[in-house]
Design a protein around this motif. Structure first.
Motif, PDB file in Angstrom:
ATOM      1  N   THR A 243       0.814  -1.216   0.000  1.00  0.00           N
ATOM      2  CA  THR A 243       0.000   0.000   0.000  1.00  0.00           C
ATOM      3  C   THR A 243       0.852   1.273   0.000  1.00  0.00           C
ATOM      4  OG1 THR A 243      -0.184   0.186   2.421  1.00  0.00           O
ATOM      5  CG2 THR A 243      -1.776  -1.250   1.297  1.00  0.00           C
ATOM      6  N   ARG A 340       3.227   1.220 -12.652  1.00  0.00           N
ATOM      7  CA  ARG A 340       2.074   0.310 -12.570  1.00  0.00           C
ATOM      8  C   ARG A 340       2.297  -0.929 -13.432  1.00  0.00           C
ATOM      9  NH1 ARG A 340      -2.158  -1.016 -15.353  1.00  0.00           N
ATOM     10  NH2 ARG A 340      -1.690   0.481 -17.005  1.00  0.00           N
ATOM     11  N   CYS A 351      -1.184  -4.428  -5.440  1.00  0.00           N
ATOM     12  CA  CYS A 351      -1.052  -3.028  -5.051  1.00  0.00           C
ATOM     13  C   CYS A 351      -2.415  -2.439  -4.751  1.00  0.00           C
ATOM     14  CB  CYS A 351      -0.369  -2.234  -6.162  1.00  0.00           C
ATOM     15  SG  CYS A 351       1.338  -2.739  -6.434  1.00  0.00           S
ATOM     16  N   CYS A 352      -2.464  -1.607  -3.721  1.00  0.00           N
ATOM     17  CA  CYS A 352      -3.753  -1.110  -3.257  1.00  0.00           C
ATOM     18  C   CYS A 352      -3.537   0.133  -2.412  1.00  0.00           C
ATOM     19  CB  CYS A 352      -4.437  -2.206  -2.429  1.00  0.00           C
ATOM     20  SG  CYS A 352      -5.993  -1.742  -1.693  1.00  0.00           S
ATOM     21  N   ASP A 357      -1.831   3.467  -5.748  1.00  0.00           N
ATOM     22  CA  ASP A 357      -2.630   3.786  -6.932  1.00  0.00           C
ATOM     23  C   ASP A 357      -2.348   5.185  -7.472  1.00  0.00           C
ATOM     24  OD1 ASP A 357      -3.804   1.314  -6.665  1.00  0.00           O
ATOM     25  OD2 ASP A 357      -5.664   2.052  -5.791  1.00  0.00           O
ATOM     26  N   LYS A 359      -3.451   8.037  -6.456  1.00  0.00           N
ATOM     27  CA  LYS A 359      -4.748   8.684  -6.599  1.00  0.00           C
ATOM     28  C   LYS A 359      -5.042   9.509  -5.343  1.00  0.00           C
ATOM     29  CE  LYS A 359      -6.416   6.748 -10.480  1.00  0.00           C
ATOM     30  NZ  LYS A 359      -7.237   5.532 -10.391  1.00  0.00           N
ATOM     31  N   TYR A 361      -7.480   9.859  -3.121  1.00  0.00           N
ATOM     32  CA  TYR A 361      -8.703   9.215  -2.646  1.00  0.00           C
ATOM     33  C   TYR A 361      -9.271   9.923  -1.425  1.00  0.00           C
ATOM     34  CZ  TYR A 361      -7.835   4.889  -5.337  1.00  0.00           C
ATOM     35  OH  TYR A 361      -7.648   3.958  -6.323  1.00  0.00           O
ATOM     36  N   GLN A 369     -12.068   0.844  -3.101  1.00  0.00           N
ATOM     37  CA  GLN A 369     -10.996   0.225  -3.882  1.00  0.00           C
ATOM     38  C   GLN A 369     -10.417  -0.973  -3.143  1.00  0.00           C
ATOM     39  OE1 GLN A 369     -10.313   0.634  -6.868  1.00  0.00           O
ATOM     40  NE2 GLN A 369      -8.373  -0.467  -7.094  1.00  0.00           N
TER      41      GLN A 369
END
Length: 377
Positions: A243, A340, A351-352, A357, A359, A361, A369
Protein backbone atom coordinates in the motif's frame (compact mmCIF):
# COMPACT_ATOMS: atom_id res chain seq x y z
CA UNK A 1 2.16 -16.43 7.14
CA UNK A 2 0.01 -16.84 4.05
CA UNK A 3 0.04 -13.16 3.10
CA UNK A 4 2.26 -10.19 3.87
CA UNK A 5 0.50 -6.81 3.97
CA UNK A 6 2.69 -3.72 3.88
CA UNK A 7 0.96 -0.72 5.46
CA UNK A 8 -1.62 -0.54 8.23
CA UNK A 9 -3.79 2.28 6.92
CA UNK A 10 -7.36 1.77 5.77
CA UNK A 11 -6.51 -0.13 2.58
CA UNK A 12 -4.06 -2.54 4.17
CA UNK A 13 -6.23 -3.16 7.23
CA UNK A 14 -9.37 -3.86 5.17
CA UNK A 15 -7.57 -6.33 2.92
CA UNK A 16 -5.94 -8.00 5.92
CA UNK A 17 -9.32 -8.44 7.63
CA UNK A 18 -10.83 -9.96 4.49
CA UNK A 19 -7.99 -12.46 4.18
CA UNK A 20 -8.13 -13.31 7.89
CA UNK A 21 -11.86 -13.99 7.70
CA UNK A 22 -11.13 -16.42 4.88
CA UNK A 23 -8.74 -18.43 7.02
CA UNK A 24 -5.45 -16.86 5.92
CA UNK A 25 -2.64 -16.06 8.32
CA UNK A 26 -1.77 -12.41 7.69
CA UNK A 27 1.22 -10.40 8.87
CA UNK A 28 1.09 -6.60 8.58
CA UNK A 29 4.25 -4.53 8.53
CA UNK A 30 3.81 -0.85 9.38
CA UNK A 31 6.75 1.52 9.39
CA UNK A 32 5.11 3.97 11.79
CA UNK A 33 4.68 3.29 15.50
CA UNK A 34 0.87 3.08 15.36
CA UNK A 35 -2.00 1.55 13.41
CA UNK A 36 -4.53 3.51 11.35
CA UNK A 37 -2.31 5.25 8.83
CA UNK A 38 -3.26 8.87 8.30
CA UNK A 39 -6.57 8.32 10.13
CA UNK A 40 -4.74 7.84 13.44
CA UNK A 41 -6.09 9.97 16.28
CA UNK A 42 -5.31 10.36 19.98
CA UNK A 43 -6.19 12.47 23.03
CA UNK A 44 -3.74 15.35 23.48
CA UNK A 45 -2.42 16.80 26.74
CA UNK A 46 -5.39 19.18 26.94
CA UNK A 47 -7.94 16.38 26.77
CA UNK A 48 -9.01 16.89 23.14
CA UNK A 49 -9.23 14.11 20.57
CA UNK A 50 -6.99 15.26 17.70
CA UNK A 51 -5.93 13.75 14.39
CA UNK A 52 -2.18 13.58 13.93
CA UNK A 53 -2.22 13.77 10.13
CA UNK A 54 -4.96 16.28 9.45
CA UNK A 55 -8.76 16.26 9.46
CA UNK A 56 -10.71 13.17 8.42
CA UNK A 57 -14.42 12.48 8.41
CA UNK A 58 -16.17 9.52 6.80
CA UNK A 59 -18.72 10.37 4.14
CA UNK A 60 -20.19 8.35 1.29
CA UNK A 61 -23.16 8.05 -1.02
CA UNK A 62 -23.03 4.25 -0.83
CA UNK A 63 -24.86 2.42 1.94
CA UNK A 64 -22.73 -0.71 1.54
CA UNK A 65 -19.58 1.28 2.42
CA UNK A 66 -21.26 2.86 5.43
CA UNK A 67 -22.49 -0.58 6.52
CA UNK A 68 -18.94 -1.93 6.31
CA UNK A 69 -17.66 0.80 8.63
CA UNK A 70 -20.51 0.03 11.04
CA UNK A 71 -19.25 -3.54 11.39
CA UNK A 72 -16.25 -2.30 13.34
CA UNK A 73 -17.44 0.70 15.30
CA UNK A 74 -20.27 2.98 16.33
CA UNK A 75 -20.68 6.25 14.46
CA UNK A 76 -22.41 9.56 15.05
CA UNK A 77 -23.85 11.88 12.42
CA UNK A 78 -21.47 14.72 11.66
CA UNK A 79 -21.89 17.24 8.87
CA UNK A 80 -18.53 18.88 8.25
CA UNK A 81 -18.58 22.64 7.72
CA UNK A 82 -15.58 24.46 6.27
CA UNK A 83 -14.74 28.01 5.38
CA UNK A 84 -12.18 30.37 3.93
CA UNK A 85 -10.93 33.70 5.22
CA UNK A 86 -9.15 36.56 3.49
CA UNK A 87 -9.25 40.34 3.67
CA UNK A 88 -10.70 40.18 7.16
CA UNK A 89 -13.82 38.36 5.94
CA UNK A 90 -15.05 34.79 6.37
CA UNK A 91 -17.16 32.75 3.97
CA UNK A 92 -18.39 29.15 4.03
CA UNK A 93 -16.90 26.70 1.55
CA UNK A 94 -17.94 25.43 -0.88
CA UNK A 95 -18.62 29.02 -1.88
CA UNK A 96 -22.33 29.85 -1.89
CA UNK A 97 -24.69 32.81 -1.97
CA UNK A 98 -23.38 33.87 1.45
CA UNK A 99 -20.01 34.34 -0.27
CA UNK A 100 -21.61 36.74 -2.77
CA UNK A 101 -23.38 38.68 0.00
CA UNK A 102 -20.08 38.94 1.91
CA UNK A 103 -17.89 40.25 -0.89
CA UNK A 104 -20.31 42.16 -3.15
CA UNK A 105 -22.41 45.30 -2.60
CA UNK A 106 -26.07 44.43 -2.02
CA UNK A 107 -27.37 45.48 -5.44
CA UNK A 108 -24.63 43.71 -7.37
CA UNK A 109 -25.02 40.65 -5.14
CA UNK A 110 -28.73 40.32 -5.97
CA UNK A 111 -28.09 40.69 -9.71
CA UNK A 112 -25.30 38.11 -9.67
CA UNK A 113 -27.33 35.55 -7.71
CA UNK A 114 -30.23 35.90 -10.19
CA UNK A 115 -27.87 35.47 -13.13
CA UNK A 116 -26.33 32.34 -11.60
CA UNK A 117 -29.72 30.77 -10.90
CA UNK A 118 -30.80 31.41 -14.47
CA UNK A 119 -27.53 30.35 -16.12
CA UNK A 120 -27.35 27.11 -14.11
CA UNK A 121 -31.07 26.43 -13.85
CA UNK A 122 -31.83 23.01 -12.40
CA UNK A 123 -28.32 22.64 -10.96
CA UNK A 124 -27.20 23.03 -7.36
CA UNK A 125 -23.49 23.34 -8.09
CA UNK A 126 -20.87 23.81 -10.80
CA UNK A 127 -17.10 23.61 -10.80
CA UNK A 128 -15.05 26.79 -10.81
CA UNK A 129 -13.61 25.58 -14.14
CA UNK A 130 -17.11 25.69 -15.68
CA UNK A 131 -17.96 29.10 -14.27
CA UNK A 132 -14.63 30.56 -15.41
CA UNK A 133 -15.61 29.62 -18.98
CA UNK A 134 -19.10 31.18 -18.86
CA UNK A 135 -19.80 33.86 -21.51
CA UNK A 136 -21.58 36.25 -19.10
CA UNK A 137 -19.11 38.86 -17.88
CA UNK A 138 -20.54 39.11 -14.35
CA UNK A 139 -20.69 35.33 -13.86
CA UNK A 140 -17.19 34.87 -15.21
CA UNK A 141 -15.98 37.80 -13.10
CA UNK A 142 -17.30 36.11 -9.94
CA UNK A 143 -15.35 32.95 -10.74
CA UNK A 144 -12.25 35.00 -11.54
CA UNK A 145 -12.58 36.83 -8.20
CA UNK A 146 -12.70 33.50 -6.34
CA UNK A 147 -9.92 32.05 -8.45
CA UNK A 148 -7.57 34.97 -7.83
CA UNK A 149 -8.30 35.27 -4.11
CA UNK A 150 -8.71 31.62 -3.12
CA UNK A 151 -8.19 28.87 -5.68
CA UNK A 152 -4.96 30.21 -7.19
CA UNK A 153 -3.06 31.17 -4.00
CA UNK A 154 -4.31 28.11 -2.12
CA UNK A 155 -3.36 25.80 -5.01
CA UNK A 156 0.07 27.38 -5.34
CA UNK A 157 0.78 26.75 -1.64
CA UNK A 158 -0.83 23.33 -1.47
CA UNK A 159 0.79 21.85 -4.58
CA UNK A 160 3.92 23.94 -5.04
CA UNK A 161 3.13 24.52 -8.73
CA UNK A 162 1.05 27.04 -10.65
CA UNK A 163 -2.67 26.21 -11.12
CA UNK A 164 -2.10 25.85 -14.89
CA UNK A 165 0.09 22.80 -14.24
CA UNK A 166 -2.33 21.00 -11.90
CA UNK A 167 -4.71 18.35 -13.17
CA UNK A 168 -8.17 19.97 -13.52
CA UNK A 169 -9.65 17.30 -11.23
CA UNK A 170 -7.98 19.07 -8.29
CA UNK A 171 -9.66 22.40 -9.03
CA UNK A 172 -12.99 20.60 -9.46
CA UNK A 173 -12.98 19.13 -5.96
CA UNK A 174 -14.57 22.19 -4.34
CA UNK A 175 -17.60 23.39 -6.40
CA UNK A 176 -19.62 26.59 -6.27
CA UNK A 177 -23.10 26.35 -4.77
CA UNK A 178 -26.08 28.24 -6.21
CA UNK A 179 -27.91 28.54 -2.90
CA UNK A 180 -27.34 29.34 0.76
CA UNK A 181 -26.80 25.65 1.51
CA UNK A 182 -23.78 24.97 3.73
CA UNK A 183 -21.78 21.82 4.42
CA UNK A 184 -18.66 20.53 2.73
CA UNK A 185 -20.22 17.30 1.46
CA UNK A 186 -23.64 16.36 0.12
CA UNK A 187 -23.37 12.64 0.79
CA UNK A 188 -26.28 11.00 2.65
CA UNK A 189 -23.88 9.27 5.06
CA UNK A 190 -21.64 11.70 6.94
CA UNK A 191 -20.25 10.46 10.26
CA UNK A 192 -17.50 10.55 12.84
CA UNK A 193 -16.65 7.69 15.22
CA UNK A 194 -18.29 7.78 18.64
CA UNK A 195 -14.93 6.87 20.19
CA UNK A 196 -12.09 7.39 17.73
CA UNK A 197 -10.74 6.29 14.38
CA UNK A 198 -7.98 4.44 16.22
CA UNK A 199 -10.61 2.42 18.11
CA UNK A 200 -12.24 1.55 14.76
CA UNK A 201 -8.89 0.21 13.53
CA UNK A 202 -8.38 -1.77 16.72
CA UNK A 203 -11.69 -3.53 16.05
CA UNK A 204 -10.91 -3.99 12.36
CA UNK A 205 -7.60 -5.67 13.16
CA UNK A 206 -8.93 -7.70 16.09
CA UNK A 207 -8.75 -11.16 14.53
CA UNK A 208 -6.64 -14.15 15.59
CA UNK A 209 -5.28 -14.54 12.05
CA UNK A 210 -3.87 -10.98 11.92
CA UNK A 211 -0.44 -10.21 13.34
CA UNK A 212 0.65 -6.55 13.29
CA UNK A 213 4.30 -5.52 13.54
CA UNK A 214 4.88 -1.79 14.05
CA UNK A 215 8.08 0.12 13.36
CA UNK A 216 9.09 -2.17 10.48
CA UNK A 217 10.39 -0.49 7.33
CA UNK A 218 9.41 -3.03 4.69
CA UNK A 219 11.74 -1.58 2.07
CA UNK A 220 14.70 -2.55 4.26
CA UNK A 221 13.69 -6.19 3.67
CA UNK A 222 11.78 -6.33 0.37
CA UNK A 223 13.38 -5.99 -3.04
CA UNK A 224 12.04 -6.66 -6.54
CA UNK A 225 14.39 -8.13 -9.14
CA UNK A 226 13.48 -9.70 -12.49
CA UNK A 227 9.76 -9.54 -11.69
CA UNK A 228 10.23 -11.47 -8.43
CA UNK A 229 9.92 -10.38 -4.81
CA UNK A 230 12.85 -11.09 -2.49
CA UNK A 231 12.66 -11.03 1.31
CA UNK A 232 16.10 -10.42 2.80
CA UNK A 233 17.62 -11.83 -0.39
CA UNK A 234 15.47 -14.97 -0.51
CA UNK A 235 12.71 -15.35 -3.14
CA UNK A 236 9.27 -14.83 -1.59
CA UNK A 237 6.48 -16.93 -3.03
CA UNK A 238 3.51 -15.81 -0.91
CA UNK A 239 1.39 -12.85 -2.07
CA UNK A 240 2.40 -9.39 -0.89
CA UNK A 241 -0.22 -6.63 -0.56
CA UNK A 242 1.64 -3.34 -0.92
CA UNK A 243 0.00 0.00 0.00
CA UNK A 244 3.02 2.30 -0.19
CA UNK A 245 4.49 4.44 -2.97
CA UNK A 246 5.41 2.40 -6.05
CA UNK A 247 8.46 4.48 -6.96
CA UNK A 248 9.97 3.66 -3.56
CA UNK A 249 9.24 -0.05 -3.97
CA UNK A 250 11.00 -0.10 -7.35
CA UNK A 251 13.95 1.99 -6.22
CA UNK A 252 13.05 4.99 -8.35
CA UNK A 253 13.98 3.29 -11.63
CA UNK A 254 11.66 5.60 -13.59
CA UNK A 255 12.37 8.66 -11.47
CA UNK A 256 10.70 9.77 -8.25
CA UNK A 257 6.96 10.36 -8.29
CA UNK A 258 6.03 13.79 -6.92
CA UNK A 259 4.13 13.95 -3.64
CA UNK A 260 3.21 16.75 -1.30
CA UNK A 261 3.78 16.33 2.39
CA UNK A 262 2.55 18.35 5.37
CA UNK A 263 4.00 19.87 8.49
CA UNK A 264 1.65 20.58 11.38
CA UNK A 265 2.16 23.35 13.89
CA UNK A 266 0.17 22.42 17.00
CA UNK A 267 -1.26 25.11 19.24
CA UNK A 268 -3.56 25.50 22.22
CA UNK A 269 -5.35 28.66 23.35
CA UNK A 270 -7.38 29.36 26.44
CA UNK A 271 -10.46 30.46 24.51
CA UNK A 272 -13.77 28.80 23.75
CA UNK A 273 -13.53 29.13 19.97
CA UNK A 274 -10.81 30.06 17.49
CA UNK A 275 -12.66 30.22 14.17
CA UNK A 276 -16.12 29.94 12.62
CA UNK A 277 -15.78 26.35 11.35
CA UNK A 278 -13.73 23.27 12.24
CA UNK A 279 -11.62 23.60 9.07
CA UNK A 280 -10.87 27.05 7.63
CA UNK A 281 -8.63 27.80 4.66
CA UNK A 282 -6.40 30.88 4.73
CA UNK A 283 -5.38 31.17 1.06
CA UNK A 284 -3.53 34.47 1.41
CA UNK A 285 -1.59 33.79 4.61
CA UNK A 286 2.11 33.08 4.26
CA UNK A 287 3.11 29.44 4.47
CA UNK A 288 0.10 27.63 5.90
CA UNK A 289 -3.03 26.65 3.97
CA UNK A 290 -5.60 25.95 6.66
CA UNK A 291 -6.29 25.56 10.36
CA UNK A 292 -8.18 22.64 11.88
CA UNK A 293 -9.79 23.33 15.25
CA UNK A 294 -10.16 19.87 16.75
CA UNK A 295 -12.50 20.94 19.51
CA UNK A 296 -15.09 21.08 16.71
CA UNK A 297 -14.06 17.85 14.93
CA UNK A 298 -16.06 16.23 16.47
CA UNK A 299 -17.70 18.70 18.87
CA UNK A 300 -15.98 18.32 22.25
CA UNK A 301 -16.32 19.98 25.61
CA UNK A 302 -13.32 21.17 27.55
CA UNK A 303 -11.42 24.26 28.58
CA UNK A 304 -9.72 26.10 25.74
CA UNK A 305 -9.20 24.76 22.24
CA UNK A 306 -6.57 22.69 20.41
CA UNK A 307 -5.79 23.36 16.76
CA UNK A 308 -3.20 22.76 14.06
CA UNK A 309 -1.83 24.95 11.28
CA UNK A 310 -1.10 23.00 8.09
CA UNK A 311 2.04 23.78 6.07
CA UNK A 312 2.43 21.95 2.73
CA UNK A 313 5.91 21.03 1.52
CA UNK A 314 7.58 18.84 -1.06
CA UNK A 315 7.92 15.23 0.04
CA UNK A 316 11.46 13.91 0.27
CA UNK A 317 12.04 10.19 0.64
CA UNK A 318 14.18 9.13 3.58
CA UNK A 319 13.01 11.93 5.85
CA UNK A 320 10.47 11.81 8.65
CA UNK A 321 7.86 13.23 6.28
CA UNK A 322 4.84 11.32 5.01
CA UNK A 323 3.77 11.41 1.34
CA UNK A 324 0.18 12.70 1.54
CA UNK A 325 -0.96 13.85 -1.88
CA UNK A 326 0.18 12.70 -5.32
CA UNK A 327 0.90 15.72 -7.53
CA UNK A 328 -1.17 14.84 -10.59
CA UNK A 329 0.29 16.30 -13.77
CA UNK A 330 0.50 14.82 -17.27
CA UNK A 331 4.14 13.95 -16.69
CA UNK A 332 3.59 12.34 -13.29
CA UNK A 333 0.65 10.26 -14.56
CA UNK A 334 2.76 8.92 -17.44
CA UNK A 335 5.58 8.21 -15.02
CA UNK A 336 3.21 6.33 -12.69
CA UNK A 337 1.99 4.18 -15.60
CA UNK A 338 5.53 2.83 -15.99
CA UNK A 339 5.56 1.80 -12.34
CA UNK A 340 2.07 0.31 -12.57
CA UNK A 341 3.10 -1.88 -15.50
CA UNK A 342 6.22 -2.98 -13.63
CA UNK A 343 4.07 -3.91 -10.62
CA UNK A 344 1.64 -5.89 -12.77
CA UNK A 345 4.55 -7.95 -14.09
CA UNK A 346 5.19 -9.32 -10.56
CA UNK A 347 2.71 -12.20 -10.21
CA UNK A 348 2.48 -12.25 -6.39
CA UNK A 349 2.36 -8.46 -5.89
CA UNK A 350 -1.00 -6.83 -5.12
CA UNK A 351 -1.05 -3.03 -5.05
CA UNK A 352 -3.75 -1.11 -3.26
CA UNK A 353 -4.35 2.29 -1.71
CA UNK A 354 -3.86 5.99 -2.23
CA UNK A 355 -0.07 5.84 -2.58
CA UNK A 356 0.13 2.62 -4.58
CA UNK A 357 -2.63 3.79 -6.93
CA UNK A 358 -1.22 7.34 -7.12
CA UNK A 359 -4.75 8.68 -6.60
CA UNK A 360 -6.16 11.47 -4.42
CA UNK A 361 -8.70 9.21 -2.65
CA UNK A 362 -11.28 10.25 -0.10
CA UNK A 363 -11.75 7.72 2.69
CA UNK A 364 -14.78 6.07 1.08
CA UNK A 365 -12.97 5.80 -2.25
CA UNK A 366 -10.01 4.11 -0.57
CA UNK A 367 -12.41 1.72 1.19
CA UNK A 368 -14.25 0.86 -2.03
CA UNK A 369 -11.00 0.22 -3.88
CA UNK A 370 -9.73 -2.00 -1.06
CA UNK A 371 -12.98 -4.00 -1.13
CA UNK A 372 -12.58 -4.39 -4.90
CA UNK A 373 -9.09 -5.76 -4.31
CA UNK A 374 -10.59 -8.18 -1.76
CA UNK A 375 -13.02 -9.47 -4.38
CA UNK A 376 -10.24 -9.93 -6.91
CA UNK A 377 -8.17 -11.84 -4.38
Amino acid sequence: MDYLVIGCGLSGAVVARHLAEHGKQVTIWERRDHIGGNMYDYVDEHGFLVQKYGPHTFHTKKKELYDYMCRFGRWQDYKLTCGAAWGGKYTPTPFNFTTIDTFYPAEKAELLKEKLKKAFSGRDTATVVEVLAHPDEDIRGYAEFLFQNDYAPYTAKQWGVSPSEIDPSVLKRVPLRFSYEEGYFDDPYQVMPEQSFTHFFQNLLDHPNIHVELGVEALDHIQIRNDRIFLDGVPLEIPVVYTGALDELFGGIYGRLPYRSLRFEWKYEDKESLQDAPVVAYPQEAGYTRITEYKKLPVQTGTGTSYALEYPLTYQEGTQQEPYYPVLTEQSKQQYEQYRRAAEAVPNLICCGRLADFKYYNMDQALEQALNVCENI
